[in-house]
Design an enzyme around this catalytic site. Structure first.
Site, mmCIF file in Angstrom:
data_model
loop_
_atom_site.group_PDB
_atom_site.id
_atom_site.type_symbol
_atom_site.label_atom_id
_atom_site.label_comp_id
_atom_site.label_asym_id
_atom_site.label_seq_id
_atom_site.Cartn_x
_atom_site.Cartn_y
_atom_site.Cartn_z
ATOM 1 N N ARG A 68 -0.181 4.432 -0.594
ATOM 2 C CA ARG A 68 -0.992 5.612 -0.718
ATOM 3 C C ARG A 68 -0.371 6.684 0.462
ATOM 4 N NH1 ARG A 68 -6.888 2.826 0.068
ATOM 5 N NH2 ARG A 68 -5.717 1.558 1.273
ATOM 6 N N ASP A 122 0.857 -1.132 -0.173
ATOM 7 C CA ASP A 122 0.021 -0.061 0.195
ATOM 8 C C ASP A 122 0.938 1.111 -0.164
ATOM 9 O OD1 ASP A 122 -1.914 1.914 0.393
ATOM 10 O OD2 ASP A 122 -3.107 0.998 1.856
#
Length: 195
Positions: free
Chosen positions: A126, A124
Site C-alpha cells: 500500500r 504490504d
C-alpha cells in the site's frame, strides 16, 4: 497529483457526511468521506481505510476490516468534523485476484504474511501518498489517526503530515480472524491491544 472529480451529500446510519471522489495520477479513483468542515483545521480525526470487498461488503470474518470501518464511521459521526479516506488498495495492495489466491494458501495453514510471500508478492504494497495529498487539498493542519498500523503513521509523517496522535481501534477476535490478528501484531507490528 490528485484531481477532485465530484462530491455529494451522504446520509448514513452513522450521521450525515459528504463524499468526495478524487482521481490520482494512476487514474485510480478513491473516496473521501467527510464529516462537517475540517478544512484548515487542527486535530482532525482521520481514518485511512484500504478497500476490502470480502470484509467491508460481504461481511467476511477472516479479517477485522469491516469492524474497523464501522467503528471509524461511528466515531466520526459523533464528531464535529473528521475524515475517512477510502483507498482502492484491496488486499494490502495486491488486488482482489491475488488476495483470494492468498486466502487459498491461508486455508492450507499459511498466515497472511507467508501467503503473500509464497505468491511472490509484497507483504504490504500500500501507498499512502494519496492520503497525504488529500490532507493537503483540505489544508488539514494536524490529525489524530484511527489506526493500529504504525506504518501508516510513519508514511504520513514522512509525507510531511503533522500526526498528533493515534486513536486505537479495538476488534473482538473471532475464531476466524484470531490467527490473522496475531500475525498482524507479531509480524507486521500492529498495535493490537486485545490479542
Amino acid at each position: 497529483m490528485i484531481e477532485l472529480y465530484s462530491n455529494a451529500k451522504l446520509p448514513t446510519e452513522f450521521g450525515l457526511f459528504r463524499i468526495y471522489t478524487f482521481v490520482n495520477d494512476e487514474n485510480k479513483d478513491h473516496a473521501v468521506i467527510v464529516r462537517g468542515d475540517p478544512r484548515g483545521k487542527e486535530n482532525v480525526p482521520l481514518r485511512i481505510h484500504s478497500e476490502c470487498l470480502t470484509g467491508d461488503v460481504l461481511g467476511s470474518l477472516r479479517c477485522d476490516c469491516r469492524d474497523q470501518l464501522i467503528q471509524s464511521l461511528r466515531y466520526l459521526g459523533r464528531q464535529e468534523y473528521g475524515m475517512l479516506i477510502y483507498l482502492r488498495q484491496e488486499g494490502r495492495g495486491i488486488g482482489l485476484l491475488n488476495k483470494i489466491k492468498a486466502y487459498s494458501l491461508q486455508d492450507m495453514g499459511a498466515d497472511t504474511v507467508e501467503a503473500n510471500l509464497k505468491l511472490g508478492l509484497p507483504v504490504d504494497s500500500r501507498n499512502y501518498s494519496f492520503a497525504a495529498e488529500v490532507l493537503r487539498y483540505f489544508e488539514i493542519k494536524s490529525i489524530y489517526i484511527m489506526t493500529n498500523n504504525p506504518e501508516k503513521i510513519k508514511s504520513l509523517i514522512e509525507s510531511g503530515i503533522n500526526v498528533k496522535g493515534r486513536i486505537p481501534i479495538f476488534s473482538d477476535p473471532t475464531p476466524y480472524d484470531k490467527f490473522y490478528l496475531e500475525t498482524k501484531k507479531t509480524k507486521l507490528g500492529h498495535e493490537i491491544e486485545n490479542i
